[in-house]
Design an enzyme around this catalytic site. Structure first.
Site, PDB file in Angstrom:
ATOM      1  N   ASP A   1       0.822  -1.211   0.000  1.00  0.00           N
ATOM      2  CA  ASP A   1       0.000   0.000   0.000  1.00  0.00           C
ATOM      3  C   ASP A   1       0.854   1.257   0.000  1.00  0.00           C
ATOM      4  O   ASP A   1       2.062   1.222   0.277  1.00  0.00           O
ATOM      5  CB  ASP A   1      -0.957   0.007   1.190  1.00  0.00           C
ATOM      6  CG  ASP A   1      -0.245   0.025   2.540  1.00  0.00           C
ATOM      7  OD1 ASP A   1       0.792  -0.672   2.665  1.00  0.00           O
ATOM      8  OD2 ASP A   1      -0.702   0.712   3.465  1.00  0.00           O
TER       9      ASP A   1
ATOM     10  N   GLU B   1      -0.205  -1.082   5.684  1.00  0.00           N
ATOM     11  CA  GLU B   1       0.870  -0.705   6.598  1.00  0.00           C
ATOM     12  C   GLU B   1       0.823   0.775   6.946  1.00  0.00           C
ATOM     13  O   GLU B   1       1.262   1.179   8.033  1.00  0.00           O
ATOM     14  CB  GLU B   1       2.222  -1.045   5.960  1.00  0.00           C
ATOM     15  CG  GLU B   1       3.421  -0.926   6.898  1.00  0.00           C
ATOM     16  CD  GLU B   1       4.033   0.467   6.957  1.00  0.00           C
ATOM     17  OE1 GLU B   1       4.858   0.724   7.861  1.00  0.00           O
ATOM     18  OE2 GLU B   1       3.700   1.324   6.101  1.00  0.00           O
TER      19      GLU B   1
END
Length: 358
Positions: A74, A128
């Site tokens: 991400d 994350e």
């Protein structure tokens, strides 16, 4: 769905560009996860498993030692920096630094490295960059820790090609003041909660952060206001105010130690810990840490920030941060990475994992 070509998988720079050009802001990682699964499925040397938007690919070569390589898929929200573009050696775009260049190296090695001297586990995970309870690696650590079992781990977070050891812990605390509402034309009838927050801010201004040396790595703590909220209307004396404070914690403090310290700093105020993630010690006494440092040929430095090495440490797995991105560029509009650095980091890891030059 975009499919990665053999040429892209064979070249970590081309693979970085391909991954950067798949939009994957936190919470929207399905497409990039589908692409990674498709790229790894069918490899005879890999056992590929998926849990939501987390992918784990493991070799089963019967080696005595297993190492893990992990990277998140991400990014932070786009900021006029998508898709990627290249100017000479520099590739620009959201995620180039943090951390699709590192994730691309892991995917490149998973595809091309068929006979390493260690068994390897590759982990590609989501979420994350947002609240820790949604972190895909954290979820796996809670629900399927056997998937992550390893003797040592490399987290390919941006470290500018240096070995960054351990990480700071982080804690968010809400410190509140209380007052009494009144009409601002008759302010003396009230008690201004925002004014009361001045003491909180003064304590922060006067705060002297520690610098701690652990295994030759210098970790600097920090205690800072990051948000203030309060106020009712333009003609009302406010009766409540909250200051959000972020505490960056050196690895010699536990979360409980950090809570006690913050409570001492803000003694007399109402406070609540809203989020906390522990620090990780450098772990440089681990044999693979020493061997990899010798292979890199440079001294380690402290990781000033929180990374998922802390999750590996909680599982009893020593880990280091090692990736091509410059951590100072993470989350910036002009985020970029050196293509030469991507190749250098990929070659360093390949040499170590294959035993080349030993």
């Amino acid at each position: 769905m975009v499919a990665l070509s053999e040429a892209q998988l064979a070249d970590p720079v081309a693979l970085t560009r391909a991954l950067v050009d798949i939009e994957s802001v936190s919470g929207d990682e399905k497409t990039i996860t589908d692409v990674i699964v498709a790229a790894l499925d069918g490899h005879a040397h890999l056992d590929v498993q998926r849990d939501g938007n987390v992918v784990v690919a493991r070799t089963r070569l019967g080696r005595d030692t297993r190492l893990a390589l992990a990277g998140h898929t991400d990014t932070v929200p786009l900021h006029d920096n998508f898709p990627s573009h290249t100017d000479g050696d520099i590739m620009y775009g959201c995620g180039t630094c943090d951390m699709k260049s590192g994730t691309a190296i892991a995917l490149h090695l998973a595809h091309t490295l068929t006979d390493p001297v260690y068994d390897l586990t590759y982990v590609f995970y989501d979420c994350e960059e947002i609240e820790s309870e949604r972190n895909g690696l954290g979820r796996l650590a809670r629900t399927r820790p056997d998937w992550l079992a390893a003797d040592f781990a490399f987290l390919l977070e941006p470290s500018h090609g240096e070995v960054e050891a351990g990480c700071q812990g982080t804690m968010r605390v809400e410190v509140r003041t209380h007052g009494k509402r009144a009409h601002s034309a008759r302010s003396w009838l009230g008690d201004n909660a925002i004014h009361r927050a001045a003491d909180i801010l003064q304590r922060l201004r006067d705060y002297e952060a520690r610098t701690v040396d652990i295994d030759g790595c210098r970790y600097r703590e920090g205690l800072n206001a990051v948000r203030i909220s309060g106020g009712v209307a333009g003609n009302v004396i406010p009766d409540a105010c909250a200051v959000e404070v972020n505490f960056r914690i050196a690895p010699d403090r536990s979360i409980d130690d950090a809570k006690r310290h913050v409570a001492e700093v803000f003694d007399g105020f109402d406070l609540t810990v809203t989020d906390a993630a522990p620090a990780a010690s450098p772990g440089l006494s681990a044999p693979h840490a020493r061997e990899f440092l010798a292979a890199v040929g440079r001294d380690p430095v402290a990781k000033l920030g929180w990374t998922d090495v802390a999750r590996f440490a909680t599982l009893g797995i020593p880990a280091v941060n090692f990736g091509p991105g410059d951590p100072n560029l993470a989350h910036t509009k002009d985020e970029h990475v050196s293509c030469a650095r991507i190749i250098e980091c990929a070659d360093t890891l390949r040499d170590y994992l294959t035993g080349a030059g030993r």
